[in-house]
Design a protein around this motif. Structure first.
Motif, PDB file in Angstrom:
ATOM      1  N   THR A 158     -22.527  51.288  18.707  1.00  0.00           N
ATOM      2  CA  THR A 158     -21.759  52.354  19.129  1.00  0.00           C
ATOM      3  C   THR A 158     -20.993  52.106  20.613  1.00  0.00           C
ATOM      4  OG1 THR A 158     -23.707  53.437  19.843  1.00  0.00           O
ATOM      5  CG2 THR A 158     -22.906  54.091  17.786  1.00  0.00           C
ATOM      6  N   ARG A 169     -39.470  60.256  15.797  1.00  0.00           N
ATOM      7  CA  ARG A 169     -38.315  60.746  16.562  1.00  0.00           C
ATOM      8  C   ARG A 169     -38.422  61.228  17.992  1.00  0.00           C
ATOM      9  NH1 ARG A 169     -32.299  62.538  16.318  1.00  0.00           N
ATOM     10  NH2 ARG A 169     -32.378  63.959  18.113  1.00  0.00           N
ATOM     11  N   HIS A 195     -25.989  63.645   6.161  1.00  0.00           N
ATOM     12  CA  HIS A 195     -27.264  64.483   5.874  1.00  0.00           C
ATOM     13  C   HIS A 195     -27.253  64.864   4.415  1.00  0.00           C
ATOM     14  CE1 HIS A 195     -27.522  66.193  10.001  1.00  0.00           C
ATOM     15  NE2 HIS A 195     -26.994  65.380  10.105  1.00  0.00           N
ATOM     16  N   CYS A 206     -27.483  62.864  18.264  1.00  0.00           N
ATOM     17  CA  CYS A 206     -27.967  61.736  18.556  1.00  0.00           C
ATOM     18  C   CYS A 206     -28.733  61.534  19.842  1.00  0.00           C
ATOM     19  CB  CYS A 206     -26.483  61.115  19.064  1.00  0.00           C
ATOM     20  SG  CYS A 206     -26.771  59.208  19.944  1.00  0.00           S
ATOM     21  N   PRO A 207     -29.829  60.644  19.736  1.00  0.00           N
ATOM     22  CA  PRO A 207     -30.997  60.831  20.957  1.00  0.00           C
ATOM     23  C   PRO A 207     -30.017  59.769  21.958  1.00  0.00           C
ATOM     24  CG  PRO A 207     -31.931  59.619  19.325  1.00  0.00           C
ATOM     25  CD  PRO A 207     -30.734  60.227  18.711  1.00  0.00           C
ATOM     26  N   ARG A 226     -31.077  66.376  14.128  1.00  0.00           N
ATOM     27  CA  ARG A 226     -30.451  64.893  13.913  1.00  0.00           C
ATOM     28  C   ARG A 226     -29.716  64.519  14.954  1.00  0.00           C
ATOM     29  NH1 ARG A 226     -33.397  62.835   9.151  1.00  0.00           N
ATOM     30  NH2 ARG A 226     -33.088  61.074  10.244  1.00  0.00           N
ATOM     31  N   SER A 234     -33.590  56.812  11.963  1.00  0.00           N
ATOM     32  CA  SER A 234     -32.303  57.216  11.692  1.00  0.00           C
ATOM     33  C   SER A 234     -31.906  57.311  10.153  1.00  0.00           C
ATOM     34  CB  SER A 234     -31.335  55.767  12.157  1.00  0.00           C
ATOM     35  OG  SER A 234     -31.268  55.637  13.511  1.00  0.00           O
ATOM     36  N   PRO A 243     -19.275  64.717  19.031  1.00  0.00           N
ATOM     37  CA  PRO A 243     -19.285  63.734  18.583  1.00  0.00           C
ATOM     38  C   PRO A 243     -20.411  62.914  18.527  1.00  0.00           C
ATOM     39  CG  PRO A 243     -18.777  63.504  21.003  1.00  0.00           C
ATOM     40  CD  PRO A 243     -18.759  65.063  20.618  1.00  0.00           C
ATOM     41  N   PHE A 244     -21.805  63.855  19.146  1.00  0.00           N
ATOM     42  CA  PHE A 244     -23.055  62.939  18.869  1.00  0.00           C
ATOM     43  C   PHE A 244     -23.893  64.039  18.089  1.00  0.00           C
ATOM     44  CE2 PHE A 244     -21.307  61.744  23.215  1.00  0.00           C
ATOM     45  CZ  PHE A 244     -21.951  60.406  23.068  1.00  0.00           C
ATOM     46  N   ARG A 267     -32.016  62.954   5.141  1.00  0.00           N
ATOM     47  CA  ARG A 267     -30.910  61.857   4.899  1.00  0.00           C
ATOM     48  C   ARG A 267     -30.690  61.492   3.618  1.00  0.00           C
ATOM     49  NH1 ARG A 267     -28.254  62.269   9.719  1.00  0.00           N
ATOM     50  NH2 ARG A 267     -29.142  61.172  11.456  1.00  0.00           N
ATOM     51  N   ALA A 303     -28.309  51.170  16.752  1.00  0.00           N
ATOM     52  CA  ALA A 303     -27.601  52.254  17.207  1.00  0.00           C
ATOM     53  C   ALA A 303     -26.836  51.954  18.700  1.00  0.00           C
ATOM     54  CB  ALA A 303     -28.401  53.479  17.260  1.00  0.00           C
ATOM     55  N   ALA A 304     -27.709  51.345  19.534  1.00  0.00           N
ATOM     56  CA  ALA A 304     -27.305  51.293  20.926  1.00  0.00           C
ATOM     57  C   ALA A 304     -26.048  50.283  21.044  1.00  0.00           C
ATOM     58  CB  ALA A 304     -28.318  50.949  21.887  1.00  0.00           C
ATOM     59  N   VAL A 358     -23.771  60.603  10.840  1.00  0.00           N
ATOM     60  CA  VAL A 358     -24.756  60.019   9.737  1.00  0.00           C
ATOM     61  C   VAL A 358     -24.828  61.179   8.701  1.00  0.00           C
ATOM     62  CG1 VAL A 358     -26.815  58.748   9.485  1.00  0.00           C
ATOM     63  CG2 VAL A 358     -25.770  58.691  11.857  1.00  0.00           C
TER      64      VAL A 358
HETATM   65  C1  HEM Z   1     -20.524  56.570  21.817  1.00  0.00           C
HETATM   66  C2  HEM Z   1     -21.931  56.464  21.535  1.00  0.00           C
HETATM   67  C3  HEM Z   1     -22.660  57.018  20.418  1.00  0.00           C
HETATM   68  C4  HEM Z   1     -22.262  57.777  19.570  1.00  0.00           C
HETATM   69  C5  HEM Z   1     -20.746  58.596  19.409  1.00  0.00           C
HETATM   70  C6  HEM Z   1     -23.052  58.416  18.642  1.00  0.00           C
HETATM   71  C7  HEM Z   1     -23.095  59.125  17.525  1.00  0.00           C
HETATM   72  C8  HEM Z   1     -24.057  59.480  16.718  1.00  0.00           C
HETATM   73  C9  HEM Z   1     -24.111  60.244  15.906  1.00  0.00           C
HETATM   74  C10 HEM Z   1     -22.792  61.372  15.353  1.00  0.00           C
HETATM   75  C11 HEM Z   1     -25.064  60.416  14.943  1.00  0.00           C
HETATM   76  C12 HEM Z   1     -25.637  61.405  13.783  1.00  0.00           C
HETATM   77  C13 HEM Z   1     -25.915  62.620  14.196  1.00  0.00           C
HETATM   78  C14 HEM Z   1     -26.408  63.705  13.167  1.00  0.00           C
HETATM   79  O1  HEM Z   1     -26.994  63.056  12.206  1.00  0.00           O
HETATM   80  O2  HEM Z   1     -26.193  64.641  12.799  1.00  0.00           O
HETATM   81  C15 HEM Z   1     -26.158  59.545  15.706  1.00  0.00           C
HETATM   82  C16 HEM Z   1     -27.384  59.502  15.508  1.00  0.00           C
HETATM   83  C17 HEM Z   1     -28.317  58.307  16.142  1.00  0.00           C
HETATM   84  N1  HEM Z   1     -27.860  57.716  17.340  1.00  0.00           N
HETATM   85 FE1  HEM Z   1     -26.073  57.712  18.509  1.00  0.00          FE
HETATM   86  N2  HEM Z   1     -24.191  57.639  19.296  1.00  0.00           N
HETATM   87  C18 HEM Z   1     -24.069  56.885  20.191  1.00  0.00           C
HETATM   88  C19 HEM Z   1     -24.873  55.922  20.891  1.00  0.00           C
HETATM   89  C20 HEM Z   1     -26.015  55.981  20.498  1.00  0.00           C
HETATM   90  C21 HEM Z   1     -26.977  55.013  21.379  1.00  0.00           C
HETATM   91  C22 HEM Z   1     -26.484  54.444  22.754  1.00  0.00           C
HETATM   92  C23 HEM Z   1     -28.224  55.095  20.705  1.00  0.00           C
HETATM   93  C24 HEM Z   1     -29.553  54.416  21.539  1.00  0.00           C
HETATM   94  C25 HEM Z   1     -29.772  54.008  22.532  1.00  0.00           C
HETATM   95  C26 HEM Z   1     -27.986  55.860  19.755  1.00  0.00           C
HETATM   96  C27 HEM Z   1     -29.159  56.365  18.664  1.00  0.00           C
HETATM   97  C28 HEM Z   1     -29.054  56.943  17.699  1.00  0.00           C
HETATM   98  C29 HEM Z   1     -30.186  57.159  16.666  1.00  0.00           C
HETATM   99  C30 HEM Z   1     -31.352  56.495  16.930  1.00  0.00           C
HETATM  100  C31 HEM Z   1     -29.664  58.074  15.844  1.00  0.00           C
HETATM  101  C32 HEM Z   1     -30.383  58.677  14.622  1.00  0.00           C
HETATM  102  C33 HEM Z   1     -30.884  59.889  14.860  1.00  0.00           C
HETATM  103  C34 HEM Z   1     -31.853  60.743  13.727  1.00  0.00           C
HETATM  104  O3  HEM Z   1     -31.456  60.317  12.562  1.00  0.00           O
HETATM  105  O4  HEM Z   1     -32.567  61.588  14.050  1.00  0.00           O
HETATM  106  N3  HEM Z   1     -27.037  56.422  19.657  1.00  0.00           N
HETATM  107  N4  HEM Z   1     -25.302  59.249  16.849  1.00  0.00           N
END
Ligand code: HEM
Length: 530
Positions: free
Chosen positions: A328, A142, A394, A466-467, A464, A128, A458-459, A111, A324-325, A392
Motif C-alpha cells: 500500500t 488483531r 467481507h 486498517c490498523p 476490520r 488480514s 479509504p481505510f 472474510r 500490507a505495509a 478487503v
Molecule cells: C495508503 C495506505 C493504506 C490503505 C489505503 C489501506 C487500506 C486498507 C483497507 C481498505 C483495508 C480493509 C478494511 C476492511 O476490511 O474493512 C485494510 C486492511 C488492513 N491494512 Fe491497510 N491500508 C494502508 C496501509 C496499511 C499499512 C501501512 C499497514 C501496516 C503497517 C496496513 C495493514 C493492514 C492490515 C493488517 C489490514 C487487515 C485488517 C483486518 O483484516 O482486520 N495497511 N487496509
C-alpha cells in the motif's frame, strides 16, 4: 354409514386440499406482509451477469463494473450468481451502518475463504484474511498487531529516527545520481536526472521496513530488504482477483507442472520461508528477554506472557505487516510523486509550506500540524487514486437486514471505495485533483468529524478497519516533505510522462502504478541536509 363417519370421510378426502389451500394462502400472506421487509437489494441479473463479472475479474476492472452499477442502481447493489452472492456497498453511510451497527457488526466482519489465507498464511492463522471462525485467536492477534504497528507507526521517536535516517540515505543517493548524470534540461545545463520512481521508492521502503521489523541497521549484504519486496510482490500477484479466484476454485493447479500457477505458488512460498528464516528464526536466536528489538522483538516479548501466541501466529503477524505495509505505501508514494509532476502548482504550494514552517531542518512528524496543505494533498491523492478500490472483502456469517433489504448469509461484501470517492454527491467535481477540498476557510485540515472526512473511508471502518492508517499517513508525510524540500519532480526527458489515466494502474487488490520514469532536479534554494 353414520353421519359422523360420512363427515369424517369427507374431511379425510378434503384434508389434503384444505392443507394445500391454507399453505398457499399463508405463503401469499407471508410474501405480501413479511417478504417486502426482506427484499433483496436491486442489481443486475440475467445470463450475462456471470459473464460480466468474470470478464471484469479477468481484466482487473471489477471496481469499474462496481462504479457502473452504483450509477445505475444506487447505494446498494446485489449480484446473485451461481458462484455466489456479491453485494456492493456504495456510500459511507451504508458502509458505516453495515460494518459498525451494533446489531449486525458481529456477522458482517468475516472474510471469505481465500487461497492466500490457506496456502500462504499457514492455514488461515493470520489477521488480514481470517476471522474469528477460522482463527479462534483472531481478536487477540488483531489487538497485538494493532499495538505493534501503533508503537512503531506514529509519533514514536524510533519510527521517526528510522525514517529520517533512511530518507537521508535516499536523498544522498539522489544527489550522487544528479552529480554523475547532470544534463541539459529545457536548453540549460543543469543537474537533473531521470529516476525510475518505482525502484527509488520501493528500495527505500524495503530498507525502512527491514529496520523497523528487525530493529537493526541493515548492512549492504542483508537479504531482508530484498525479500520484503519479493514476498510482497508475490502476495500481490496471488491476491489479484484473477489468480485468487482460479486457485480457490482449482487449488490443485498449484501442483500442475509447467503452469504459471505452480511457479507463482512455489516462488511465494520460497520467499515466505526465506523471509521467516531471516526475520523470525534469526530474530528469535538473537532475542534477549527484556530488551526487545524492532517489531519482531516486541512480538517475541509478548509471547513470553501469552500462552496462546505460538510461532505460527508470530510468523503470520510479521507477514501481514510486511505485505500490507509494503504494497500500500509503495503504491501511495509512487502515485503522490506522479501527481506532483502533473500538478506542479500543488508541488510548489507544498514546498512553500515546508520552506515557511520546516525551513532548513529535517522534517519531523511534529510538523504535520503546521503543514495542513501537505496533509490535504496526501489525502487527495489517496482519494483520487483509491488504490484499494474495493477494500478487503467481507462476508456475512448470517442473513442481515439493512435499509429494509435482506442480504443473505455467505454474501461477499465489497466496500466500494472506488465509487465512494468518485460519487459527485459525496465530493464535488470528483474527477478534479484539488487538495483544498480537505481544508477549511482558514486553510486548516478538516477534522475527521467534518462531513467531507466522514464520507471519506479509504481505510475502511469498524472491526476490520486498517490498523496501518496512521503508519501510512505518517510515513507518506515524511517522504513527501523530505523529498520536496530538496528536489523538484519534473516530466522525464527521454520518456513520455505516464498519464493520469485509468489504465496507468494495473489490476490487483491494491492497484499498481505502471513503470513511471520522472526527472528530478535540485531545488534552486537548497536547504541543508540534516
Ligand atoms: C495508503 C495506505 C493504506 C490503505 C489505503 C489501506 C487500506 C486498507 C483497507 C481498505 C483495508 C480493509 C478494511 C476492511 O476490511 O474493512 C485494510 C486492511 C488492513 N491494512 Fe491497510 N491500508 C494502508 C496501509 C496499511 C499499512 C501501512 C499497514 C501496516 C503497517 C496496513 C495493514 C493492514 C492490515 C493488517 C489490514 C487487515 C485488517 C483486518 O483484516 O482486520 N495497511 N487496509
Amino acid at each position: 354409514m353414520a353421519l359422523t363417519d360420512q363427515i369424517g370421510c369427507l374431511l379425510g378426502s378434503a384434508l389434503p386440499w384444505l392443507l394445500a389451500v391454507t399453505g398457499v394462502l399463508l405463503y401469499l400472506l407471508h410474501k405480501i406482509f413479511v417478504l417486502p421487509k426482506k427484499t433483496v437489494p436491486p442489481g443486475p441479473s440475467g445470463v450475462r451477469l456471470l459473464f460480466d463479472i468474470l470478464k471484469a475479474v479477468k481484466g482487473g476492472t471489477l471496481h469499474l463494473l462496481g462504479e457502473k452499477w452504483a450509477r445505475q442502481y444506487g447505494e446498494i447493489v446485489m449480484c446473485r450468481t451461481i458462484i455466489g452472492n456479491f453485494c456492493f456497498l456504495n456510500s459511507a453511510r451504508l458502509v458505516r451502518q453495515v460494518f459498525t451497527d451494533k446489531e449486525i457488526e458481529l456477522v458482517t466482519n468475516d472474510r471469505p475463504k481465500t487461497f492466500t489465507a490457506t496456502c500462504v498464511m499457514y492455514n488461515s492463522k493470520d489477521v488480514s484474511f481470517s476471522d474469528t471462525v477460522t482463527n479462534p485467536n483472531w481478536l487477540k492477534m488483531r489487538k497485538l498487531l494493532h499495538s505493534t504497528i501503533k508503537f512503531y507507526g506514529s509519533g514514536v521517536e524510533k519510527f521517526e529516527n528510522v525514517m529520517q535516517t533512511e530518507l537521508c540515505r535516499l536523498t544522498k543517493m539522489l544527489e550522487t545520481k544528479l552529480k554523475t548524470n547532470g544534463g541539459m534540461h529545457h536548453g540549460q545545463l543543469e543537474e537533473y536526472c531521470e529516476v525510475e520512481l518505482e525502484k527509488m521508492i520501493s528500495t527505500s521502503i524495503q530498507r525502512a521496513l527491514a529496520i523497523l521489523i528487525t530493529g537493526e541497521e541493515q548492512n549492504p549484504d542483508s537479504k531482508v530488504p530484498q525479500l520484503i519486496g519479493d514476498f510482497s510482490l508475490c502476495v500481490q500477484r496471488v491476491l489479484s482477483p484473477t489468480i485468487e479466484s482460479v486457485l480457490l476454485t482449482l487449488p490443485f493447479l498449484r501442483f500442475f507442472p509447467g503452469t504459471y500457477y505452480k511457479e507463482l505458488c512455489e516462488n511465494t512460498l520460497k520467499c515466505r520461508d526465506m523471509l521467516i528464516e531471516e526475520v523470525v528464526t534469526k530474530g528469535k536466536a538473537k532475542h534477549v528477554p527484556g530488551e526487545p528489538k524492532g517489531m519482531i522483538g516486541s512480538l517475541l516479548e509478548a509471547q513470553m506472557s501469552n500462552d496462546w501466541l505460538k510461532d505460527d501466529h508470530i510468523r503470520t503477524l510479521i507477514l501481514n505487516i510486511i505485505a500490507a505495509a509494503f504494497i500500500t505505501s509503495n503504491e501511495l508514494l509512487k502515485s503522490i510523486f506522479l501527481y506532483m509532476v502533473h500538478y506542479p502548482q500543488v508541488m510548489k504550494k507544498i514546498q512553500q509550506e515546508i520552506d515557511s514552517t520546516v525551513e532548513h531542518r529535517a522534517p519531523s512528524l511534529d510538523d504535520r500540524r503546521s503543514c495542513p496543505f501537505t496533509e490535504a494533498a496526501i489525502l487527495e491523492v489517496i482519494r483520487i487514486t483509491s488504490n484499494v478500490p474495493l477494500g478487503v472483502w467481507h462476508e456475512t456469517r448470517e442473513d442481515i437486514v439493512t435499509d429494509g433489504y435482506c442480504i443473505p448469509r455467505g454474501t461477499v461484501l465489497f466496500e466500494n471505495i472506488w465509487w465512494m470517492n468518485r460519487d459527485p454527491a459525496a465530493f464535488e467535481n470528483p474527477e478534479v485533483f484539488r487538495p483544498e477540498r480537505f481544508l477549511d476557510d482558514e486553510g486548516q485540515l478538516l477534522p475527521p468529524t467534518h462531513p467531507t472526512r466522514w464520507r471519506f473511508l479509504p481505510f475502511g471502518i469498524g472491526k476490520r478497519s486498517c490498523p496501518g492508517e496512521s503508519f501510512a499517513r505518517s510515513r507518506a508525510f515524511l517522504y513527501v516533505t523530505t523529498l520536496l524540500q530538496q528536489f523538484e519532480f519534473l516530466p522525464p526527458v527521454n520518456h513520455d510522462l505516464l498519464p493520469l489515466r485509468l489504465d496507468s494502474w494495473a489490476e490487483g487488490i491494491v492497484l499498481e502504478l505502471k513503470p513511471c520514469p520522472v526527472a528530478i532536479k535540485r531545488r534552486s534554494q537548497q536547504p541543508e541536509t540534516s
